[in-house]
Design a protein around this motif. Structure first.
Motif, short mmCIF file in Angstrom:
data_model
loop_
_atom_site.label_atom_id
_atom_site.label_comp_id
_atom_site.label_asym_id
_atom_site.label_seq_id
_atom_site.Cartn_x
_atom_site.Cartn_y
_atom_site.Cartn_z
N VAL A 119 -20.19 -4.16 9.96
CA VAL A 119 -20.71 -2.61 9.35
C VAL A 119 -20.76 -2.99 7.94
N ASN A 120 -21.90 -2.81 7.35
CA ASN A 120 -22.12 -3.02 5.86
C ASN A 120 -22.12 -1.48 5.18
N VAL A 121 -21.72 -1.12 4.15
CA VAL A 121 -21.80 0.20 3.53
C VAL A 121 -21.72 -0.11 2.15
N GLY A 122 -22.60 1.03 1.38
CA GLY A 122 -22.95 1.06 0.36
C GLY A 122 -24.05 1.48 -0.23
N ASP A 123 -24.68 1.49 -1.53
CA ASP A 123 -25.77 2.24 -1.84
C ASP A 123 -27.03 1.44 -1.25
N GLN A 124 -27.87 2.15 -0.40
CA GLN A 124 -29.04 1.46 0.06
C GLN A 124 -28.96 -0.03 0.80
N VAL A 125 -27.83 0.01 1.42
CA VAL A 125 -27.71 -1.35 2.25
C VAL A 125 -28.65 -1.45 3.39
N GLY A 126 -29.19 -0.30 3.83
CA GLY A 126 -30.13 -0.45 5.14
C GLY A 126 -31.56 -0.51 4.39
N ALA A 127 -32.33 -0.93 5.43
CA ALA A 127 -33.80 -0.84 5.24
C ALA A 127 -34.29 0.23 5.06
N THR A 128 -35.25 0.43 4.10
CA THR A 128 -36.07 1.56 3.85
C THR A 128 -37.22 1.80 4.78
N ASP A 129 -37.40 2.70 5.38
CA ASP A 129 -38.56 2.87 6.47
C ASP A 129 -39.99 3.44 5.77
N ASP A 130 -41.13 3.33 6.46
CA ASP A 130 -42.38 3.94 5.87
C ASP A 130 -42.17 5.47 5.72
N ARG A 131 -41.27 5.97 6.03
CA ARG A 131 -41.32 7.42 5.55
C ARG A 131 -40.25 7.71 4.41
N GLY A 132 -39.76 6.54 3.86
CA GLY A 132 -38.89 6.75 2.58
C GLY A 132 -37.69 7.01 2.90
N ASN A 133 -37.14 7.07 4.13
CA ASN A 133 -35.71 7.09 4.70
C ASN A 133 -35.07 5.98 4.32
N ASP A 134 -33.79 6.16 3.95
CA ASP A 134 -32.85 4.93 3.88
C ASP A 134 -31.51 5.22 4.39
N SER A 135 -30.68 4.19 4.43
CA SER A 135 -29.39 4.31 5.07
C SER A 135 -28.41 3.88 3.98
N ASP A 136 -27.04 4.54 4.02
CA ASP A 136 -25.92 3.88 3.02
C ASP A 136 -25.12 3.01 4.04
N TRP A 137 -25.51 2.87 5.27
CA TRP A 137 -24.63 1.88 6.13
C TRP A 137 -25.50 1.25 6.93
N ASP A 138 -25.03 -0.22 7.52
CA ASP A 138 -25.81 -0.76 8.50
C ASP A 138 -25.16 -1.86 9.19
N ALA A 139 -25.43 -1.84 10.61
CA ALA A 139 -24.35 -2.51 11.48
C ALA A 139 -25.39 -3.94 11.79
N VAL A 140 -24.67 -5.12 11.83
CA VAL A 140 -25.33 -6.49 12.06
C VAL A 140 -24.41 -6.94 13.20
N THR A 141 -25.04 -7.84 13.96
CA THR A 141 -24.26 -8.90 14.72
C THR A 141 -24.75 -10.18 14.52
N ARG A 142 -23.82 -11.12 14.81
CA ARG A 142 -24.13 -12.47 14.50
C ARG A 142 -23.57 -13.50 15.67
N GLY A 143 -24.01 -14.60 16.19
CA GLY A 143 -23.77 -15.48 16.99
C GLY A 143 -23.86 -16.74 16.44
N GLN A 144 -22.91 -17.61 16.20
CA GLN A 144 -22.87 -18.81 15.99
C GLN A 144 -22.32 -19.87 16.69
N VAL A 145 -23.00 -21.14 16.96
CA VAL A 145 -22.51 -22.09 17.75
C VAL A 145 -22.62 -23.52 17.07
N GLN A 146 -21.60 -24.18 17.17
CA GLN A 146 -21.79 -25.56 16.34
C GLN A 146 -21.36 -26.77 17.40
N PHE A 147 -22.10 -27.84 17.18
CA PHE A 147 -22.07 -28.87 18.21
C PHE A 147 -21.70 -30.09 17.12
#
Length: 341
Positions: free
Chosen positions: A67-95
């Motif tokens: 979960v990232n936090v800070g000034d406008q870390v989330g994407a701004t949508d078409d209505r001009g709304n933005d967010s100061d937090w954003d959750a992201v998930t990652r999966g990584q596999v190495q061979f």
């Protein structure tokens, strides 16, 4: 002959016939022996032989929720709304595949990474793919400029550190030195230039007891500028002191943050599971204007906390405060859970 004698005789006859049929039954062939996976301990833990070959394979990776936090870390949508937090998930596999040759181990690495900002905004990418033999490496891999101090405060790396490159690196247990030629098509380029670029980087480093060091330099041929960076760590008291400095002749694909910068941190090993790392960085001529470092200075301070919950599962929290002379200050951070395998 009475009924009882007749029944006993019939049962005996059936037994004889059944025994004959059983003796003549077709016996199924024995199954072929199965070649079970064999452990390959020649290259460390986690490797096994690919059945039918002498190639050793290792599969590892991680799953991360952040979960990232800070000034406008989330994407701004078409209505001009933005967010100061954003959750992201990652999966990584190495061979990682290794086999022995007359020139030493032949290594091949493929890293796949999958990122999801939400159920529909997802991406998959090839994070690395390279071959390595006798010190030579070719393919898509991270440069020495991707390295940094252990905390999250320092900002002394390239804007893009993953390149198609060819490099040679000589290394022993306590020392390495190498040179690489990097394709810099997705790096920094000036306003009147095209993203078709090449660079040359050198790196050396090593360890001497409780002290470790690294020196990295890169020259961006198209921008005709370069940068050099030095880092060192030493074990002092309950933690490790880290120092770093970087200097750039001008903005290039190897460094774009400032003309020069210095960073310091102290990674405190509070317990076997808890590490606390405060850090600070100073930038001179922070930021780029008209393709040059021509702004005021900046300060950055931060704190990173790592906690090992159980084996292969840890939590990390980080908060950073940046105060540029010619721009607004900002506070950012994140909370991360990661399970490695």
């Amino acid at each position: 002959m009475n009924i009882k004698s007749l029944l006993l005789g019939s049962a005996a006859a059936l037994a004889v016939v059944s025994g004959a049929q059983a003796a003549d039954a077709i016996v199924a062939a024995e199954p072929e022996p199965v070649e079970y996976v064999r452990v390959c301990d020649a290259y460390g833990t986690g490797y096994f032989y690919i059945p039918g070959t002498e190639t050793c394979l290792k599969i590892n990776g991680y799953i991360r929720f952040q979960v990232n936090v800070g000034d406008q870390v989330g994407a701004t949508d078409d209505r001009g709304n933005d967010s100061d937090w954003d959750a992201v998930t990652r999966g990584q596999v190495q061979f990682t595949a290794k086999s022995d040759t007359e020139y030493g181990p032949l290594t091949g690495v493929i890293v796949m990474q999958f990122n999801a900002d939400n159920a529909t905004d997802q991406s998959a990418k090839l994070d690395s793919a390279y071959l390595d033999i006798a010190g030579f490496r070719a393919g898509l891999f991270y440069s020495w400029w991707d390295d940094g101090l252990s905390g999250e405060t320092d900002d002394i790396g390239s804007p893009v550190t993953l390149h198609n490159s060819i490099r040679y690196q000589y290394e022993t247990d306590a020392f390495y030195a190498g040179i690489s030629v990097d394709e810099l098509e997705d790096g920094y380029y000036k306003a009147d230039e095209e993203p078709n670029n090449v660079g040359v980087a050198v790196g050396l480093g090593g360890k001497a007891g409780a002290f470790s060091y690294q020196i990295t330099a890169g020259y961006d041929v198209d921008n005709e500028d370069g940068a050099v960076r030095a880092m060192g760590t030493v074990d002092i008291g309950p933690g490790t002191l880290g120092l770093a400095a970087v200097y750039a002749t001008g903005p290039s694909s190897y460094y774009t943050k400032a003309e020069w910068a210095i960073a310091a941190e102290y990674a405190i090993k509070a317990t076997d599971k808890l590490k606390i790392t405060p850090g600070v960085q100073y930038y001179s001529n922070y930021g780029i204007t008209d393709d040059d470092f021509d702004n005021g200075d900046a300060w950055k301070v931060g704190l990173t906390v790592d906690y090992q919950i159980v084996d292969n599962f840890y939590a990390k929290a980080s908060v950073q405060y940046l105060d540029p002379e010619d721009a607004d200050d900002s506070t950012t951070g994140y909370f991360r859970l990661q399970r490695s395998f």
